[in-house]
Motif scaffolding. Sequence first.
Motif, PDB file in Angstrom:
ATOM      1  N   GLY A 178       0.794  -1.222   0.000  1.00 44.83           N
ATOM      2  CA  GLY A 178       0.000   0.000   0.000  1.00 44.83           C
ATOM      3  C   GLY A 178       0.824   1.269   0.000  1.00 44.83           C
ATOM      4  O   GLY A 178       0.322   2.334  -0.363  1.00 44.83           O
ATOM      5  N   PRO A 180       3.255   3.985  -1.388  1.00 42.93           N
ATOM      6  CA  PRO A 180       3.616   4.356  -2.763  1.00 42.93           C
ATOM      7  C   PRO A 180       5.131   4.517  -2.914  1.00 42.93           C
ATOM      8  O   PRO A 180       5.629   5.568  -3.319  1.00 42.93           O
ATOM      9  CB  PRO A 180       2.884   5.694  -2.942  1.00 42.93           C
ATOM     10  N   ASN A 338      -3.470   5.372  -3.458  1.00 50.15           N
ATOM     11  CA  ASN A 338      -3.770   3.937  -3.398  1.00 50.15           C
ATOM     12  C   ASN A 338      -5.105   3.651  -2.714  1.00 50.15           C
ATOM     13  O   ASN A 338      -5.181   2.805  -1.837  1.00 50.15           O
ATOM     14  CB  ASN A 338      -2.652   3.216  -2.631  1.00 50.15           C
ATOM     15  N   GLY A 340      -8.171   1.817  -2.236  1.00 48.36           N
ATOM     16  CA  GLY A 340      -8.735   0.551  -2.664  1.00 48.36           C
ATOM     17  C   GLY A 340     -10.195   0.420  -2.262  1.00 48.36           C
ATOM     18  O   GLY A 340     -10.721   1.225  -1.486  1.00 48.36           O
ATOM     19  N   SER A 387      -0.056  10.916  -3.082  1.00 50.45           N
ATOM     20  CA  SER A 387       0.862  10.861  -4.217  1.00 50.45           C
ATOM     21  C   SER A 387       1.941  11.918  -4.018  1.00 50.45           C
ATOM     22  O   SER A 387       1.731  12.942  -3.367  1.00 50.45           O
ATOM     23  CB  SER A 387       0.115  11.117  -5.528  1.00 50.45           C
TER      24      SER A 387
END
Length: 422
Positions: A178, A180, A338, A340, A387
């Motif tokens: 998970g 990045p 990420n 989900g 990010s």
Amino acid sequence: MKRVPVHRVVLRAGALALAAVAEAVVTLPALAAVRLVRGRAAARRFLYRRLTRRLQKLGPTFVKFAQIAGARRDVLPAELCDELSRLHDSVRPISARQADRAWRAAYGSALPPFLAGLDPVPVAGGSIACVYRGVLRDGGGAVALKLKRPGIDGVMRADLALIGRLVRWGERLPQMRGMPMADLVAYVSDAILGQLDLRREEENVVRLRENLKAVPDVDVPRLHPEWSRPTCLVFDFVEGLDTRTPGTLPGPVRARLASAVLSAAHKMMFVDGFVHCDPHPGNIYLLAEGEGRAVILDAGYSVRLPDEVRKLIGEFFAGLASGDGRRCGEIMLASMANVGPDCDTEGFVSDIADLVERSAGPGREFAMAPFGNGVFEVQSAHRLYASSDFAFPIMSLMILESTVRGLWPEADFQQVGAEPPR
């Protein structure tokens, strides 16, 4: 990134492996002893200090990578980031022999032809280059020459290629799931490669100087393209740069200049979308001459924000200023790398909203660092990570806040996103 020959990566990996083994032989027994006598927390601090020292010895790639990656407190432990932050001023200068070779490569002689004299000892040093003071011919005054370390490109590119491979392997580990990490490494690698390219920095300096020329009391030293070369940039030399200067200035002057720095940050982040991402105290100074002014140096690590990211960050700080925690949480969620299907997105937004309510808004004294650490705790708890396009500009503001509070402790940093704090 330009492809690096496999043999260079293998050779560099071998050298680093030997260094790691040598470090382990010394560190692991000492680490065990510290943990036995002083406990787990002390052992962790000891390990982070040893790691930071080893990174210094591994060379400029690892120093630069650690400097930049150490800002990601949402991904790396806070205590480790504290140690890595010490690396900004720890790089050894270029040796006299290396400098002689670099001057000859850049200008064909040990003394650039436009100079009457050159101080042999650098006035400042970093992982990519060192800065020297030169005197122009015919009484033209002094210039600062940022000379790139010779032979640095090949080693740093091999290091970055190796780090990229190691991270791709590491992402398979359950504890890194998970995170990045590939995004982080790619972003940092691009930043490092950008700093290797002094022509790119030349463009950054020209753009930053043009963008900030309308901000009162803020200067970016003028670059001289006619004397600059691909491995050396030439600037006006600014006399009197001293980190102790703020302590000698009257309070109103310090407050005005700290406010000017925040105005510059506002313009970079929210108007121009072109951000100086390394605003530590070695790159921002106050000058006492005249009525005083602030000087911003070293645009090597500057980034152009995508329009969407600039808009989101602007809305995020506007939400902080107004105390709209719900909107801040939604913006943070939109920036995650990420998200989900099993993520508790509502819980994340709610936790960020609660944090904003406790930390920001009208009438509250806002501090970026503890607020940022609270955000990182929420992200870690939900295993959501921003990010790099969003995270690194925010990290640069955390660094800037620490720098500005060193200039004037009462600076109102919350207003940096709402309007120029003048």
